[in-house]
Design an enzyme around this catalytic site. Structure first.
Site, short mmCIF file in Angstrom:
data_model
loop_
_atom_site.label_atom_id
_atom_site.label_comp_id
_atom_site.label_asym_id
_atom_site.label_seq_id
_atom_site.Cartn_x
_atom_site.Cartn_y
_atom_site.Cartn_z
N GLU A 195 -16.70 -1.51 5.30
CA GLU A 195 -16.93 -2.64 6.21
C GLU A 195 -15.75 -2.96 7.10
O GLU A 195 -15.20 -4.06 7.08
CB GLU A 195 -17.29 -3.88 5.37
CG GLU A 195 -18.52 -3.67 4.54
CD GLU A 195 -19.64 -4.64 4.88
OE1 GLU A 195 -19.33 -5.74 5.33
OE2 GLU A 195 -20.81 -4.26 4.73
N GLN B 242 0.83 -1.20 0.00
CA GLN B 242 0.00 0.00 0.00
C GLN B 242 0.86 1.25 0.00
O GLN B 242 1.58 1.51 0.98
CB GLN B 242 -0.90 -0.01 1.25
CG GLN B 242 -1.82 1.19 1.34
CD GLN B 242 -2.46 1.33 2.72
OE1 GLN B 242 -1.92 0.84 3.71
NE2 GLN B 242 -3.59 2.01 2.78
N GLY B 243 0.79 2.04 -1.06
CA GLY B 243 1.60 3.25 -1.17
C GLY B 243 0.77 4.50 -1.00
O GLY B 243 0.47 5.19 -1.99
N TYR B 244 0.38 4.77 0.21
CA TYR B 244 -0.37 6.00 0.50
C TYR B 244 0.56 7.04 1.13
O TYR B 244 0.77 8.11 0.60
CB TYR B 244 -1.52 5.73 1.48
CG TYR B 244 -2.76 5.09 0.89
CD1 TYR B 244 -2.75 4.50 -0.36
CD2 TYR B 244 -3.94 5.07 1.62
CE1 TYR B 244 -3.90 3.91 -0.88
CE2 TYR B 244 -5.10 4.49 1.12
CZ TYR B 244 -5.07 3.90 -0.13
OH TYR B 244 -6.20 3.32 -0.62
N SER C 209 -4.48 7.49 12.80
CA SER C 209 -4.03 7.49 14.21
C SER C 209 -5.22 7.64 15.14
O SER C 209 -6.27 8.14 14.75
CB SER C 209 -3.04 8.63 14.45
OG SER C 209 -3.75 9.85 14.60
N ASN C 210 -5.04 7.21 16.39
CA ASN C 210 -6.16 7.29 17.33
C ASN C 210 -6.57 8.74 17.61
O ASN C 210 -7.73 8.99 17.94
CB ASN C 210 -5.80 6.53 18.62
CG ASN C 210 -5.87 5.02 18.39
OD1 ASN C 210 -5.76 4.56 17.24
ND2 ASN C 210 -6.08 4.27 19.44
N GLU C 211 -5.63 9.67 17.46
CA GLU C 211 -6.00 11.08 17.62
C GLU C 211 -6.96 11.48 16.49
O GLU C 211 -7.98 12.12 16.72
CB GLU C 211 -4.74 11.97 17.57
CG GLU C 211 -3.86 11.87 18.82
CD GLU C 211 -3.06 10.59 18.88
OE1 GLU C 211 -2.79 9.99 17.81
OE2 GLU C 211 -2.71 10.16 20.00
C1 LIG Z 1 4.37 0.12 11.34
C2 LIG Z 1 3.66 1.01 10.35
C3 LIG Z 1 3.18 0.49 9.17
C4 LIG Z 1 2.57 1.31 8.23
N1 LIG Z 1 2.19 0.78 7.02
C5 LIG Z 1 1.75 1.59 6.03
C6 LIG Z 1 1.51 1.10 4.71
O1 LIG Z 1 1.66 -0.09 4.43
N2 LIG Z 1 1.16 1.98 3.75
C7 LIG Z 1 0.97 3.31 4.01
O2 LIG Z 1 0.62 4.04 3.10
N3 LIG Z 1 1.18 3.81 5.24
C8 LIG Z 1 1.56 2.99 6.27
N4 LIG Z 1 1.82 3.51 7.53
C9 LIG Z 1 1.75 4.95 7.72
C10 LIG Z 1 0.66 5.39 8.67
O3 LIG Z 1 -0.55 5.38 8.01
C11 LIG Z 1 1.05 6.80 9.18
O4 LIG Z 1 2.11 6.60 10.08
C12 LIG Z 1 -0.07 7.50 9.86
O5 LIG Z 1 -0.98 7.94 8.91
C13 LIG Z 1 0.42 8.71 10.67
O6 LIG Z 1 1.18 9.57 9.88
P1 LIG Z 1 2.61 10.07 10.35
O7 LIG Z 1 3.38 8.90 10.77
O8 LIG Z 1 3.16 10.92 9.28
O9 LIG Z 1 2.34 10.96 11.63
P2 LIG Z 1 1.78 12.45 11.66
O10 LIG Z 1 0.59 12.55 10.81
O11 LIG Z 1 2.90 13.38 11.44
O12 LIG Z 1 1.29 12.54 13.15
C14 LIG Z 1 2.15 12.75 14.26
C15 LIG Z 1 1.29 12.85 15.50
O13 LIG Z 1 0.42 13.97 15.37
C16 LIG Z 1 -0.93 13.57 15.55
N5 LIG Z 1 -1.79 14.38 14.73
C17 LIG Z 1 -1.69 14.62 13.40
N6 LIG Z 1 -2.68 15.41 13.01
C18 LIG Z 1 -3.42 15.70 14.09
C19 LIG Z 1 -4.59 16.46 14.32
N7 LIG Z 1 -5.20 17.10 13.34
N8 LIG Z 1 -5.07 16.52 15.58
C20 LIG Z 1 -4.47 15.87 16.59
N9 LIG Z 1 -3.37 15.12 16.42
C21 LIG Z 1 -2.86 15.04 15.19
C22 LIG Z 1 -0.93 12.12 15.14
O14 LIG Z 1 -2.03 11.44 15.69
C23 LIG Z 1 0.38 11.64 15.69
O15 LIG Z 1 0.26 11.38 17.05
C24 LIG Z 1 2.40 2.69 8.50
C25 LIG Z 1 2.86 3.22 9.71
C26 LIG Z 1 3.49 2.41 10.64
C27 LIG Z 1 3.99 3.01 11.91
#
Ligand SMILES: Cc1cc2nc3c(=O)[nH]c(=O)nc-3n(C[C@H](O)[C@H](O)[C@H](O)COP(=O)(O)OP(=O)(O)OC[C@H]3O[C@@H](n4cnc5c(N)ncnc54)[C@H](O)[C@@H]3O)c2cc1C
Lengths: 396, 369
Positions: free
Chosen positions: A242, A124-126, A381-383
């Site tokens: 779903e 998955q390349g998102y 993320s849970n946030e």
């Molecule tokens: C082990 C692992 C596997 C993954 N696998 C994939 C994959 O296969 N393909 C893919 O595409 N992605 C994957 N991801 C990426 C994942 O979807 C992102 O890590 C996630 O979307 C969070 O983005 P970020 O890491 O850039 O954190 P950020 O978005 O920079 O967030 C940092 C912190 O800020 C908080 N935050 C951000 N915005 C807000 C807001 N508006 N209000 C309050 N808090 C906020 C977040 O909750 C987090 O605590 C993976 C991540 C991990 C850790």
């Protein structure tokens, strides 16, 4: 209709199948927390596929099970209890439904059977370095050039990309409009010239995620899914599709069983840890929460059966489920005491000569605790999930 | 004084790269760093004046280890100076203490082999047996997760000379050279840095003068040293918390999502604020214990358990929250936070965890009446 399905019978059938067909070698690896190889996953997928039980959330017409949400819940519950490997979700749970809904006939004919047969491994390349929670800000660019797109940019956190030969990507095809309106959904052959993949090591020392770089990668236009610039809609469909199993109830139950077993074997003050009042209270607290969560999960499933699409409920399940699983990982780590400290990476390889240092069950638990910190970060993320609940349910 | 010197030295030399070099070196320590620390007087600072040190009081321990934790130093200061070295200083004869000069100048490594496969966090559960046989003593048993055990030239080993397996009376300490026949080790990395080993003692024969302190009477000294070790790892955790917090604040200021630094999101602001409050609690808990180390046994031990319980809770909170607020980056091995987060969680597995010390605090409080 679901009313006609005898769920008790179904559960028995699943259990029976797992007892007969799940290789002991593989379930032992899962139970012991050993490293899973690509071949292990493929072997198990093939067994499920032979039975017709691999694509649990695909309709029958595409070779899926056509199961109800409740059946899928039972299936996962039994799979976890039997220590079966999880089904690798990228092709089966994520791409499949998108192609079925938005893909061309040619794309369905070409890709769906290959997903079932294990010919392709999708990733998955998102996410990108600059686009995580704010996914719509993604920058990987795809520019039309005759009957190709030329793709430049970088994806990151790509789970198990090292095994993959295909990646489905969100790419930017229009920079002039608002961010969500300029994104397309594209299928990219990882063997294309200009694709480079680099591993990222996580807190547990493992490289389960990767960076994927695109340097003038030429992608045939027929690999665009649906319409150009509609990718955001498709991605959102995937995110709300779903997701009734997002709580991971089965994983939590299996995890709780495991920590109970450990607590029965560990000695604290001359008695089993399970009899220690503080530890017993912590275990009970988690179990009480889990009992309620399972019912919450089943309530959401019942709503789906009644024809309501789960929307915001999946956010609730995601938060509760992941936080409970992390608590269970935390208790497991605590349960093994000082033997959580040794970390002999080779001991997690199948057939390794490196003996575990303490009891066998202690070897992976600290690493698993650290690894599962990911549960509350990915999948939205849970946030971010809490914000969805606040906005969409509470209307704040 | 020492705090400033040590902080400056470590911020100059002890980068993530240096830590990785240390961890990739034999026994997980850099000899160069170790000698430099010794030259700065860091090891001396942890020993009492009557054995040639510069203090070794609660505040010395808290000061040194907070800086060690802040920089994420993996070299075995605790093992050498607080535990094994400390026991030799407390109980040794002049002859036995002679080794301490070399320890303080960095030329001799020590380890304390006390925990056993089934002792968990019980200080008095010692099954390793020491029996007098003619001229000397023979030891049999197994010691578990002995930090710095493989690097050590001399081991301080606890063994039972009398009493039930979990009795406080009847535990003795012995000075055993690492190459003693019958003593075998199996070394492995710890998940949070450094190395430990399992030690098997199979008919290890030592002379009578290997006994450290009086026979069967070692428990009070072990308990006192464990409290100092708790002060040390708690201060170390405090330093690690400060670094983790700083990394996270910096990240919240610079990471942009949705068009603004994520530190502008109020939910993250509140969580950072909560973390700050808890870290200040941790600082106070370290101070409480530092002050209590010279006090009578009941005051000292109650404070040790109170501090270790609080540090266990706050350490985990800080580690988990810092990872979470970083998002994916917080999960990566290469990023600075990784070491500090792992250390903060794993401190709870040393010298008794949160629950162990909660129970112990209750028991000690009730005993006080
Ligand atoms: C082990 C692992 C596997 C993954 N696998 C994939 C994959 O296969 N393909 C893919 O595409 N992605 C994957 N991801 C990426 C994942 O979807 C992102 O890590 C996630 O979307 C969070 O983005 P970020 O890491 O850039 O954190 P950020 O978005 O920079 O967030 C940092 C912190 O800020 C908080 N935050 C951000 N915005 C807000 C807001 N508006 N209000 C309050 N808090 C906020 C977040 O909750 C987090 O605590 C993976 C991540 C991990 C850790």
């Amino acid at each position: 209709m679901s009313a006609q399905i005898d769920l008790g019978e179904f559960r028995k059938e699943v259990r029976e199948f797992l007892r007969e067909k799940l290789p002991v070698r593989i379930s032992n690896k899962v139970r012991s927390g050993l490293r899973m190889s690509k071949a292990d996953y493929e072997e198990w997928h093939a067994i499920l596929n032979e039975k017709g039980w691999l694509a649990v959330n695909w309709p029958i017409e595409f070779g899926g099970t056509g199961w109800t949400a409740h059946q899928r819940f039972i299936f996962e519950d039994e799979m976890c209890a039997a220590h079966a490997p999880r089904i690798v979700p990228f092709g089966l749970m994520m791409l499949g439904p998108v192609l079925q809904k938005f893909g061309s006939q040619a794309q369905r004919d070409r890709f769906l059977p290959r997903i079932l047969n294990g010919d392709d491994w999708w990733c998955q390349g998102y996410s990108e370095p600059g686009a995580g929670s704010d996914l719509a800000s993604l920058k990987t660019r795809a520019v039309r050039d005759g009957d190709h797109y030329v793709v430049n940019g970088q994806k990151t956190w790509t789970t198990l990309g090292q095994h993959a030969n295909w990646i489905f990507c969100l790419v930017r095809t229009d920079t002039e409009v608002k961010p969500q309106a300029g994104i397309s959904f594209m299928l990219i052959d990882m063997a294309s010239p200009g694709v480079e993949i680099r591993p990222i090591r996580l807190l547990d020392g493992e490289a389960e995620v990767n960076e994927v770089f695109f340097d003038d990668v030429r992608v045939p236009v027929e690999n665009l899914v649906g319409e150009e610039n509609q990718g955001w809609t498709y991605a959102k469909y995937l995110l709300t599709h779903e997701r009734t199993n997002i709580a991971g109830t089965g994983f939590a139950k299996a995890g709780l069983d495991a920590v109970k077993r450990i607590a029965g074997q560990e000695m604290a003050g001359g008695k089993p840890l399970a009899a220690n009042p503080l530890f017993a209270a912590r275990l009970a607290q988690v179990e009480i929460d889990l009992m309620a969560m399972e019912t919450t999960n089943l309530r959401v499933i019942a709503q789906v059966a009644a024809g309501q699409a789960p929307g915001v409920e999946s956010s609730m399940l995601k938060i509760k489920g992941t936080e409970l699983r992390q608590q269970i990982n935390d208790l497991t780590r605590r349960a093994v005491g000082p033997y959580a400290i040794p970390f002999v990476s080779e001991a997690l390889d199948e057939g390794s000569n490196a003996q575990a240092i303490g009891p066998d069950y202690a070897a992976p638990v600290a690493a698993q605790y650290f690894n599962n910190r990911k549960l509350t970060i990915y999948g939205g993320s849970n946030e971010v999930q809490r914000t969805i609940i606040a906005k969409q349910v509470l209307d704040l | 004084m020492l705090r400033d010197t040590l902080r400056r030295f470590l911020s100059d030399v002890y980068s993530d790269e240096q830590r990785n070099v240390s961890l990739a070196t034999e026994h997980g320590m850099s000899r160069e760093i170790w000698l430099q620390l010794a030259e700065l007087g860091v090891v001396h600072a942890l020993f009492a004046e009557h054995v040639g040190g510069l203090g070794g009081h609660g505040y010395d321990i808290a000061t040194v280890f907070e800086e060690i934790g802040r920089a994420g130093v993996v070299e075995p200061l605790l093992e050498n100076a607080i535990l094994a070295g400390g026991l030799i200083a407390d109980l040794g004869t002049d002859d036995q203490r002679a080794v301490l000069d070399a320890v303080m100048s960095g030329g001799h490594q020590l380890a304390f082999a006390h925990g056993e496969p089934h002792s968990r966090y019980e200080m008095s559960r010692v099954s390793t047996a020491a029996k007098a046989v003619g001229q000397g003593i023979v030891l049999n048993g197994r010691k578990a997760v002995v930090s710095n055990g493989e690097a050590a030239q001399t081991l301080v080993v606890s063994a039972r000379t009398a009493g039930e397996d979990d009795a406080e009376d009847g535990i003795s300490l012995f000075l055993i050279p690492a190459d003693a026949p019958g003593l075998s080790t199996r070394e492995y990395p710890k998940i949070d840095g450094g190395f430990a080993c399992e030690i098997d003692l199979h008919d290890v024969k030592v002379p009578d003068d290997a006994l450290l302190g009086r026979s069967g009477d070692a428990f009070p000294a072990i308990e006192a040293r464990m409290s100092m070790a708790i002060a040390a790892v708690s201060a170390e955790a405090l330093g690690a918390m400060e670094t983790a917090r700083q990394l996270t604040v910096d990240y919240l200021r610079t990471r942009t999502q949705f068009g603004r630094p994520i530190g502008k999101f109020q939910v993250l602001q509140h969580r950072m604020a909560d973390m700050l409050i808890e870290i200040e609690q941790a600082r106070s808990a370290v101070l409480n214990l530092a002050a209590a180390l010279d006090k009578p046994r009941d005051v000292r031990e109650r404070n040790a358990s109170a501090t270790k319980n609080l540090i266990g809770r706050v350490g985990r909170l800080v580690a988990e929250e810092c990872i979470q607020m970083h998002g994916g980056i917080g999960m990566t091995q290469e990023y600075s936070l990784a070491h500090f987060a792992r250390r903060l969680v794993m401190v709870d597995h040393e010298f008794g965890d949160t629950d162990h010390h909660l129970e112990r605090f209750i028991a000690l409080s009730q005993a006080r009446g």
